[in-house]
Design a protein around this motif. Structure first.
Motif, PDB file in Angstrom:
ATOM      1  N   HIS A 154      47.102  48.692  25.133  1.00 44.47           N
ATOM      2  CA  HIS A 154      47.288  50.092  25.499  1.00 44.47           C
ATOM      3  C   HIS A 154      46.709  51.013  24.438  1.00 44.47           C
ATOM      4  CE1 HIS A 154      50.851  49.270  22.963  1.00 44.47           C
ATOM      5  NE2 HIS A 154      50.683  50.517  22.565  1.00 44.47           N
ATOM      6  N   GLU A 155      46.524  52.252  24.863  1.00 44.95           N
ATOM      7  CA  GLU A 155      46.143  53.358  24.000  1.00 44.95           C
ATOM      8  C   GLU A 155      47.255  54.391  24.110  1.00 44.95           C
ATOM      9  OE1 GLU A 155      42.527  54.492  25.907  1.00 44.95           O
ATOM     10  OE2 GLU A 155      41.324  52.983  24.865  1.00 44.95           O
ATOM     11  N   ALA A 156      47.079  55.538  23.499  1.00 44.24           N
ATOM     12  CA  ALA A 156      48.133  56.562  23.522  1.00 44.24           C
ATOM     13  C   ALA A 156      48.549  56.936  24.950  1.00 44.24           C
ATOM     14  CB  ALA A 156      47.652  57.801  22.769  1.00 44.24           C
ATOM     15  N   ASN A 157      47.578  57.151  25.829  1.00 42.04           N
ATOM     16  CA  ASN A 157      47.888  57.620  27.185  1.00 42.04           C
ATOM     17  C   ASN A 157      47.613  56.606  28.285  1.00 42.04           C
ATOM     18  OD1 ASN A 157      48.606  60.245  26.232  1.00 42.04           O
ATOM     19  ND2 ASN A 157      46.434  60.742  26.078  1.00 42.04           N
ATOM     20  N   TYR A 158      47.060  55.454  27.944  1.00 39.08           N
ATOM     21  CA  TYR A 158      46.634  54.501  28.967  1.00 39.08           C
ATOM     22  C   TYR A 158      47.099  53.087  28.653  1.00 39.08           C
ATOM     23  CZ  TYR A 158      43.244  58.122  30.327  1.00 39.08           C
ATOM     24  OH  TYR A 158      42.654  59.285  30.731  1.00 39.08           O
ATOM     25  N   SER A 159      47.371  52.335  29.719  1.00 43.70           N
ATOM     26  CA  SER A 159      47.473  50.876  29.640  1.00 43.70           C
ATOM     27  C   SER A 159      46.106  50.326  30.002  1.00 43.70           C
ATOM     28  CB  SER A 159      48.517  50.347  30.619  1.00 43.70           C
ATOM     29  OG  SER A 159      49.813  50.748  30.237  1.00 43.70           O
ATOM     30  N   ILE A 160      45.712  49.225  29.383  1.00 39.95           N
ATOM     31  CA  ILE A 160      44.375  48.669  29.590  1.00 39.95           C
ATOM     32  C   ILE A 160      44.488  47.305  30.263  1.00 39.95           C
ATOM     33  CG2 ILE A 160      42.217  47.971  28.485  1.00 39.95           C
ATOM     34  CD1 ILE A 160      43.008  49.902  26.184  1.00 39.95           C
ATOM     35  N   PHE A 161      43.703  47.126  31.320  1.00 39.69           N
ATOM     36  CA  PHE A 161      43.675  45.881  32.073  1.00 39.69           C
ATOM     37  C   PHE A 161      42.234  45.402  32.200  1.00 39.69           C
ATOM     38  CE2 PHE A 161      47.533  47.940  33.425  1.00 39.69           C
ATOM     39  CZ  PHE A 161      48.437  46.912  33.646  1.00 39.69           C
ATOM     40  N   LYS A 162      42.078  44.110  32.404  1.00 39.01           N
ATOM     41  CA  LYS A 162      40.814  43.539  32.831  1.00 39.01           C
ATOM     42  C   LYS A 162      40.994  43.032  34.256  1.00 39.01           C
ATOM     43  CE  LYS A 162      38.906  42.202  28.343  1.00 39.01           C
ATOM     44  NZ  LYS A 162      38.434  41.060  27.519  1.00 39.01           N
ATOM     45  N   VAL A 163      40.025  43.340  35.111  1.00 37.31           N
ATOM     46  CA  VAL A 163      40.101  42.975  36.526  1.00 37.31           C
ATOM     47  C   VAL A 163      38.858  42.190  36.917  1.00 37.31           C
ATOM     48  CG1 VAL A 163      40.342  43.821  38.886  1.00 37.31           C
ATOM     49  CG2 VAL A 163      41.390  45.092  37.007  1.00 37.31           C
ATOM     50  N   LYS A 164      39.077  41.023  37.544  1.00 36.92           N
ATOM     51  CA  LYS A 164      37.980  40.195  38.065  1.00 36.92           C
ATOM     52  C   LYS A 164      37.977  40.272  39.587  1.00 36.92           C
ATOM     53  CE  LYS A 164      37.853  36.481  34.609  1.00 36.92           C
ATOM     54  NZ  LYS A 164      37.882  35.004  34.467  1.00 36.92           N
ATOM     55  N   CYS A 165      36.805  40.521  40.154  1.00 35.89           N
ATOM     56  CA  CYS A 165      36.664  40.578  41.609  1.00 35.89           C
ATOM     57  C   CYS A 165      35.370  39.907  42.045  1.00 35.89           C
ATOM     58  CB  CYS A 165      36.629  42.025  42.096  1.00 35.89           C
ATOM     59  SG  CYS A 165      38.151  42.958  41.817  1.00 35.89           S
ATOM     60  N   LYS A 166      35.358  39.456  43.291  1.00 38.00           N
ATOM     61  CA  LYS A 166      34.120  39.007  43.935  1.00 38.00           C
ATOM     62  C   LYS A 166      34.001  39.774  45.241  1.00 38.00           C
ATOM     63  CE  LYS A 166      36.463  34.907  45.768  1.00 38.00           C
ATOM     64  NZ  LYS A 166      36.492  33.446  45.761  1.00 38.00           N
ATOM     65  N   TYR A 167      32.761  40.039  45.649  1.00 39.58           N
ATOM     66  CA  TYR A 167      32.560  40.886  46.826  1.00 39.58           C
ATOM     67  C   TYR A 167      31.397  40.399  47.678  1.00 39.58           C
ATOM     68  CZ  TYR A 167      28.637  42.969  44.288  1.00 39.58           C
ATOM     69  OH  TYR A 167      27.460  43.163  43.620  1.00 39.58           O
ATOM     70  N   ASN A 168      31.450  40.831  48.928  1.00 38.08           N
ATOM     71  CA  ASN A 168      30.339  40.646  49.856  1.00 38.08           C
ATOM     72  C   ASN A 168      30.298  41.896  50.724  1.00 38.08           C
ATOM     73  OD1 ASN A 168      28.184  39.031  50.872  1.00 38.08           O
ATOM     74  ND2 ASN A 168      29.399  38.609  52.695  1.00 38.08           N
ATOM     75  N   MET A 169      29.145  42.540  50.798  1.00 42.89           N
ATOM     76  CA  MET A 169      29.050  43.801  51.541  1.00 42.89           C
ATOM     77  C   MET A 169      27.784  43.878  52.370  1.00 42.89           C
ATOM     78  SD  MET A 169      27.871  46.607  48.615  1.00 42.89           S
ATOM     79  CE  MET A 169      29.454  46.623  47.824  1.00 42.89           C
ATOM     80  N   ARG A 170      27.851  44.696  53.391  1.00 40.90           N
ATOM     81  CA  ARG A 170      26.651  45.087  54.135  1.00 40.90           C
ATOM     82  C   ARG A 170      26.150  46.387  53.534  1.00 40.90           C
ATOM     83  NH1 ARG A 170      27.116  46.329  59.859  1.00 40.90           N
ATOM     84  NH2 ARG A 170      28.984  47.405  59.191  1.00 40.90           N
ATOM     85  N   SER A 184      25.930  40.460  47.698  1.00 39.97           N
ATOM     86  CA  SER A 184      27.138  39.798  47.218  1.00 39.97           C
ATOM     87  C   SER A 184      27.133  39.783  45.701  1.00 39.97           C
ATOM     88  CB  SER A 184      27.222  38.367  47.754  1.00 39.97           C
ATOM     89  OG  SER A 184      26.103  37.615  47.305  1.00 39.97           O
ATOM     90  N   GLY A 185      28.290  39.469  45.116  1.00 40.31           N
ATOM     91  CA  GLY A 185      28.344  39.393  43.662  1.00 40.31           C
ATOM     92  C   GLY A 185      29.753  39.331  43.137  1.00 40.31           C
ATOM     93  N   THR A 186      29.856  39.551  41.839  1.00 44.84           N
ATOM     94  CA  THR A 186      31.137  39.549  41.145  1.00 44.84           C
ATOM     95  C   THR A 186      31.131  40.660  40.101  1.00 44.84           C
ATOM     96  OG1 THR A 186      30.385  38.005  39.423  1.00 44.84           O
ATOM     97  CG2 THR A 186      31.383  37.028  41.395  1.00 44.84           C
ATOM     98  N   PHE A 187      32.326  41.025  39.642  1.00 47.31           N
ATOM     99  CA  PHE A 187      32.409  41.906  38.489  1.00 47.31           C
ATOM    100  C   PHE A 187      33.700  41.640  37.729  1.00 47.31           C
ATOM    101  CE2 PHE A 187      33.918  44.506  42.097  1.00 47.31           C
ATOM    102  CZ  PHE A 187      35.141  44.987  41.652  1.00 47.31           C
ATOM    103  N   HIS A 188      33.661  41.967  36.442  1.00 47.71           N
ATOM    104  CA  HIS A 188      34.808  41.839  35.547  1.00 47.71           C
ATOM    105  C   HIS A 188      34.770  43.064  34.658  1.00 47.71           C
ATOM    106  CE1 HIS A 188      37.025  39.170  32.332  1.00 47.71           C
ATOM    107  NE2 HIS A 188      37.786  40.129  32.796  1.00 47.71           N
TER     108      HIS A 188
END
Length: 196
Positions: A154-170, A184-188
């Motif tokens: 965390h920081e003074a005003n924020y909690s910090i997270f890491k998020v992993k996702c995979k996607y497929n889109m038109r 298609s792809g992924t992100f973290h």
């Protein structure tokens, strides 16, 4: 095409900050470390014509507030000219829940207004000035799937997270909306929520 909600907000709030939030031009290897999404902070896309993995280890994403209870982050890659929007719960207490590990909608570029939606705009191929634009969809074929959420501090005003996702889109081609291509792809990403 209407002006996306988040795009309007972004233009008002973040004019001139693109280079400050842009992902690195360096590409990374495939460091999956278990699961299907790399442990390295990144954004990966694959179109019928090209693919890239963008190193986002130095990406410092600050949230915007496109809808009540929702934060969103956005950045543009200097190396590829890809731009993404990713939305998530504003409140840290709504983040790391098992019920979040599922598929969510792909939305029209910049129209993110619900948690865990993803949208993007990217060149049709390397160096192209024509763009592929995400189309709204939420089905078994087209989705953004949350694979992992991890609280990292965390920081003074924020909690910090890491998020992993995979996607497929038109996507549709901006110069010819009848041309549809899958991406298609992924992100973290490392993101900030309100701190409780």
């Amino acid at each position: 095409m209407k002006t996306p909600k988040i795009l309007s907000y972004l233009l008002l709030s973040f004019v001139g900050l693109t280079t400050m939030v842009a992902c690195s031009s360096d590409e990374e290897g495939d460091d999956t470390g278990g699961g299907t999404v790399s442990n390295s902070l990144h954004l990966k896309f694959k179109t019928p014509d090209w693919e890239r993995t963008i190193n986002c280890e130095q990406l410092d994403l600050m949230p915007m507030n496109p809808a009540d209870g929702v934060y969103a982050v956005s950045a543009t890659s200097a190396s590829t000219n890809e731009t993404f929007y990713f939305s998530y719960p504003q409140d840290s207490s709504d983040m790391n829940q098992v019920s979040n590990y599922k598929k969510y909608g792909i939305v029209s570029y910049g129209d993110n207004d619900q948690p865990f939606q993803f949208s993007q705009k990217l060149p049709d191929n390397q160096g192209s000035t024509d763009r592929l634009i995400s189309l709204a969809d939420n089905s078994s074929t087209y989705y953004n799937e949350v694979e992992k959420i991890e609280y990292v501090g965390h920081e003074a005003n924020y909690s910090i997270f890491k998020v992993k996702c995979k996607y497929n889109m038109r996507t549709y081609l901006l110069s010819n909306e009848a041309t549809i291509k899958d991406v298609s792809g992924t992100f973290h990403f490392k993101i900030r929520t309100t701190r409780n």
